[in-house]
Design a protein around this motif. Structure first.
Motif, PDB file in Angstrom:
ATOM      1  N   THR A 146       3.698  11.903 -13.925  1.00  0.00           N
ATOM      2  CA  THR A 146       3.585  11.058 -15.115  1.00  0.00           C
ATOM      3  C   THR A 146       3.927  11.914 -16.323  1.00  0.00           C
ATOM      4  O   THR A 146       3.382  12.991 -16.500  1.00  0.00           O
ATOM      5  CB  THR A 146       2.154  10.504 -15.260  1.00  0.00           C
TER       6      THR A 146
ATOM      7  N   ASN B 236       0.828  -1.212   0.000  1.00  0.00           N
ATOM      8  CA  ASN B 236       0.000   0.000   0.000  1.00  0.00           C
ATOM      9  C   ASN B 236       0.860   1.258   0.000  1.00  0.00           C
ATOM     10  O   ASN B 236       0.563   2.225  -0.696  1.00  0.00           O
ATOM     11  CB  ASN B 236      -0.953   0.012   1.193  1.00  0.00           C
ATOM     12  N   ASP B 237       1.941   1.245   0.785  1.00  0.00           N
ATOM     13  CA  ASP B 237       2.843   2.390   0.816  1.00  0.00           C
ATOM     14  C   ASP B 237       3.527   2.571  -0.532  1.00  0.00           C
ATOM     15  O   ASP B 237       3.675   3.688  -1.017  1.00  0.00           O
ATOM     16  CB  ASP B 237       3.890   2.211   1.918  1.00  0.00           C
TER      17      ASP B 237
ATOM     18  N   SER C 178      10.179   6.746 -10.670  1.00  0.00           N
ATOM     19  CA  SER C 178       9.576   7.627 -11.674  1.00  0.00           C
ATOM     20  C   SER C 178       9.786   7.069 -13.074  1.00  0.00           C
ATOM     21  O   SER C 178       8.870   7.072 -13.909  1.00  0.00           O
ATOM     22  CB  SER C 178      10.178   9.031 -11.556  1.00  0.00           C
TER      23      SER C 178
ATOM     24  N   LYS D 107       7.491   4.154 -13.554  1.00  0.00           N
ATOM     25  CA  LYS D 107       6.104   4.558 -13.767  1.00  0.00           C
ATOM     26  C   LYS D 107       5.837   4.887 -15.232  1.00  0.00           C
ATOM     27  O   LYS D 107       4.717   4.768 -15.709  1.00  0.00           O
ATOM     28  CB  LYS D 107       5.762   5.750 -12.878  1.00  0.00           C
TER      29      LYS D 107
ATOM     30  N   ALA E  68       4.294  -0.768 -10.711  1.00  0.00           N
ATOM     31  CA  ALA E  68       4.215   0.394 -11.594  1.00  0.00           C
ATOM     32  C   ALA E  68       3.465   0.068 -12.887  1.00  0.00           C
ATOM     33  O   ALA E  68       3.256   0.942 -13.715  1.00  0.00           O
ATOM     34  CB  ALA E  68       5.618   0.904 -11.921  1.00  0.00           C
TER      35      ALA E  68
ATOM     36  N   GLN F  98       2.343   1.705  -3.435  1.00  0.00           N
ATOM     37  CA  GLN F  98       1.348   2.241  -4.370  1.00  0.00           C
ATOM     38  C   GLN F  98       1.181   3.747  -4.167  1.00  0.00           C
ATOM     39  O   GLN F  98       1.061   4.501  -5.135  1.00  0.00           O
ATOM     40  CB  GLN F  98       0.005   1.531  -4.215  1.00  0.00           C
ATOM     41  N   LYS F  99       1.184   4.199  -2.912  1.00  0.00           N
ATOM     42  CA  LYS F  99       1.083   5.636  -2.632  1.00  0.00           C
ATOM     43  C   LYS F  99       2.265   6.385  -3.226  1.00  0.00           C
ATOM     44  O   LYS F  99       2.111   7.488  -3.744  1.00  0.00           O
ATOM     45  CB  LYS F  99       1.018   5.888  -1.120  1.00  0.00           C
ATOM     46  N   GLN F 100       3.460   5.771  -3.164  1.00  0.00           N
ATOM     47  CA  GLN F 100       4.646   6.406  -3.742  1.00  0.00           C
ATOM     48  C   GLN F 100       4.481   6.584  -5.251  1.00  0.00           C
ATOM     49  O   GLN F 100       4.825   7.623  -5.804  1.00  0.00           O
ATOM     50  CB  GLN F 100       5.895   5.590  -3.445  1.00  0.00           C
ATOM     51  N   PHE F 101       3.944   5.567  -5.915  1.00  0.00           N
ATOM     52  CA  PHE F 101       3.735   5.665  -7.364  1.00  0.00           C
ATOM     53  C   PHE F 101       2.659   6.696  -7.687  1.00  0.00           C
ATOM     54  O   PHE F 101       2.757   7.411  -8.682  1.00  0.00           O
ATOM     55  CB  PHE F 101       3.352   4.308  -7.964  1.00  0.00           C
ATOM     56  N   ASP F 102       1.648   6.778  -6.847  1.00  0.00           N
ATOM     57  CA  ASP F 102       0.550   7.715  -7.092  1.00  0.00           C
ATOM     58  C   ASP F 102       1.005   9.176  -7.080  1.00  0.00           C
ATOM     59  O   ASP F 102       0.444   9.997  -7.790  1.00  0.00           O
ATOM     60  CB  ASP F 102      -0.581   7.523  -6.075  1.00  0.00           C
ATOM     61  N   ILE F 103       2.007   9.498  -6.261  1.00  0.00           N
ATOM     62  CA  ILE F 103       2.441  10.895  -6.175  1.00  0.00           C
ATOM     63  C   ILE F 103       3.538  11.252  -7.186  1.00  0.00           C
ATOM     64  O   ILE F 103       3.865  12.412  -7.348  1.00  0.00           O
ATOM     65  CB  ILE F 103       2.918  11.268  -4.748  1.00  0.00           C
TER      66      ILE F 103
END
Length: 166
Positions: A26, A15-16, A86, A89, A113, A18-23
């Motif tokens: 892109t 979950n953590d 990054s 992603k 990712a 996924q949060k890193q990828f979300d922020i």
């Protein structure tokens, strides 16, 4: 693999991660298929074989593939972890390694990712992997062929997606 070795599992909070990828930012979508190989150690990861295979791919798909090789040619980390995540992603394919025989944290991060992951998994270790492991098994001898199959699949899926959207 190494009987006298001590194996220490790496625990990650999915979950953590996924949060890193979300922020992460892109980049603008590209028509090119982005292939990332950023080894922690080029000798153990088989970077020389990976770069040879990527040369074949670059010649076969000069206008369709973009290679991201930040530290495949030297011995130092060229990216921070944030930069690596990054790049993941924005990548389509991540090549982890073709020599070690198993995948690690980078492969898991690349899967999170949304990347297709290519990595060598030794046959003697196959009993330890999940039946539906989404990692594509490739080695130094068949990497070019595996990459061609994966690239063709991505191109077909993109064409179908374009058809569907039109």
């Amino acid at each position: 693999i190494i009987p006298e070795g001590t194996y220490i599992p790496v625990f990650i909070d999915i979950n953590d991660l996924q949060k890193q990828f979300d922020i992460l930012p892109t980049r603008k979508k590209s028509n090119k298929i982005k292939i990332l190989h950023s080894p922690s150690g080029k000798l153990t990861k088989g970077s020389i074989h990976i770069i040879q295979a990527l040369d074949v791919i670059q010649k076969k798909y000069p206008d369709k593939v973009e290679l991201i090789l930040p530290n495949a040619h030297d011995y130092v980390y060229a990216l921070t972890r944030y930069e690596l995540l990054s790049e993941m992603k924005n990548a389509d394919i991540v090549i982890d390694q073709v020599l070690i025989g198993w995948y690690g944290l980078k492969a898991i991060e690349a899967l999170m990712a949304g990347c297709k992951v290519i990595c060598y998994m030794d046959d003697t270790l196959s009993e330890h992997q999940f039946a539906d492991t989404p990692i594509v098994n490739a080695n130094a001898l068949n990497l070019s062929e595996i990459l061609i199959c994966e690239i063709e699949n991505i191109l077909i899926n993109r064409a179908l997606e374009c058809e569907k959207n039109n």
